[in-house]
Design an enzyme around this catalytic site. Structure first.
Site, PDB file in Angstrom:
ATOM      1  CB  THR A  46      86.499  12.271   3.245  1.00 43.10           C
ATOM      2  OG1 THR A  46      85.596  11.391   3.928  1.00 43.10           O
ATOM      3  CG2 THR A  46      87.776  11.521   2.916  1.00 43.10           C
ATOM      4  N   GLY A  93      78.488  19.454   3.521  1.00 41.52           N
ATOM      5  CA  GLY A  93      77.186  19.934   3.078  1.00 41.52           C
ATOM      6  C   GLY A  93      76.068  18.921   3.214  1.00 41.52           C
ATOM      7  CB  CYS A 109      82.543   5.852   5.958  1.00 39.81           C
ATOM      8  SG  CYS A 109      82.221   7.590   5.658  1.00 39.81           S
TER       9      CYS A 109
END
Length: 379
Positions: free
Chosen positions: A70, A199, A322
């Site tokens: 993001t 990650g 999300c």
């Protein structure tokens, strides 16, 4: 436990956790400090950048460590818009983007930017011709996902990058969060100016990520301060996070080189099994990314399937993590031309290299049982 929600997040590798702990405990100094302890940490950060650059075939000065996808997408899109807005205020994206691209572009409309949301076909794809025809004299940026996080569609990034070499003033940003370690990725000479990574999608830690910024590309920084990360991302660096991200990056790229056929095989087994069940519509193209399959069980609420499977310790999801708690229709499936019934019932299975054929077969068995149980309850 059978975990099939790897596009939402992955389980961190033990080696990644150990690298974070070691860097946190032994390299705790501020890398900007001029004393020897700070110098050691600064050297470790430079080494991490060099390793990331070598793994992806780019320059170390083109690596910006971030907190994840993001932030990377916001930094790229808003950074280009604010830095180059005097030259033009037109941005091109697609209707099937992750919220961190879609909503970021929408927010820029409030600042006077014009956004072209390109339609996608039934497989979630745009064509190179579509993209090129949308370019206008004041276009400054094209931004899109490489691999769609809900359905696994693979956009023709390489061909678009090649086409954009004819339009050198248009920047090209790619969200490769779901692509890294799953599909081929070439940055140098590709026409890609900015590329986002996360990650926790590659068995790294949440709060870690990376943004590739091609050396001639300039961005307006979202955060001002001590000019860390070449002035693009001020603030004391999360060195342990950077080190752990690079560890995860190197591990997943090694798996990709050695074992990508394993993900392809899992995809084939699941796709075949789903096709043999009644009332199931598969939304993901067989030409998509190997680790994501999206499908609907018609007439069955997705939250019922998820909770029923969870009772068996099998974990899948609906749409993007999300927005998965908003049990409404999938914007992505609607963009692909799916019916509302299909769009509100979409389920996503997403693999990692750690999943097995036996897990997929057990999932299919329990899915069949869950559907049968649901329909019997309805009478």
């Amino acid at each position: 436990m059978i975990y099939l929600d790897n596009s939402a997040t992955t389980q961190p590798k033990e080696e990644v956790i150990q690298s974070f702990q070691l860097a946190s405990s032994q390299f705790f100094a501020n890398p900007s400090s001029i004393h020897p302890l700070g110098g050691r940490v600064e050297k470790l950060l430079r080494t991490a950048k060099q390793q990331a650059a070598e793994t992806l075939g780019v320059r170390s000065e083109e690596i910006i460590f971030t907190s994840g996808g993001t932030e990377g997408n916001n930094t790229a899109i808003k950074g280009i818009a604010l830095e180059h807005g005097q030259r033009g205020k037109h941005i091109i994206t697609t209707e099937a983007e992750h919220p961190s691209i879609y909503d970021t572009c929408t927010s820029l409309e409030n600042l006077g930017y014009r956004i072209t949301f390109l339609p996608v076909d039934e497989n979630g794809l745009v064509s190179v011709k579509q993209v090129e025809e949308a370019i206008e004299p004041d276009t400054i940026l094209i931004t899109m996902m490489y691999v769609n996080n809900e359905i696994g569609a693979i956009q023709p990034i390489e061909a678009i990058g090649t086409m954009l070499k004819k339009h050198p003033k248009v920047f090209f940003h790619v969200d490769a969060v779901q692509a890294l370690g799953k599909v081929p990725l070439k940055l140098t000479g590709s026409g890609i100016d900015l590329c986002t990574f996360s990650g926790h999608k590659i068995h790294g830690l949440k709060g870690t990520g990376m943004l590739f910024v091609e050396k001639t590309t300039t961005l307006f920084p979202l955060m001002h301060g001590g000019n860390q990360e070449y002035g693009v991302r001020s603030g004391t660096e999360n060195v342990a996070g950077a080190v752990s991200f690079v560890k995860a990056l190197r591990l997943v790229m090694e798996q990709y080189k050695q074992n990508i056929q394993h993900l392809t095989h899992l995809n084939e087994v699941l796709r075949k099994g789903l096709s043999e069940l009644k009332d199931i519509v598969i939304h993901s193209s067989s030409n998509g990314a190997p680790h994501i399959i999206n499908f609907s069980v018609l007439g069955v609420k997705p939250e019922v399937m998820i909770h029923t499977l969870s009772e068996k310790e099998i974990y899948i999801s609906t749409k993007s993590a999300c927005s998965s708690k908003e049990l409404d229709e999938s914007r992505i499936l609607i963009a692909c031309g799916k019916s509302r019934e299909e769009a509100i019932s979409g389920l996503r299975v997403s693999f990692s290299y750690d999943n097995t054929v036996a897990e997929v077969e057990l999932f299919l068995k329990e899915l069949h049982n869950a559907i049968k149980q649901y329909k019997e309850a309805l009478g």
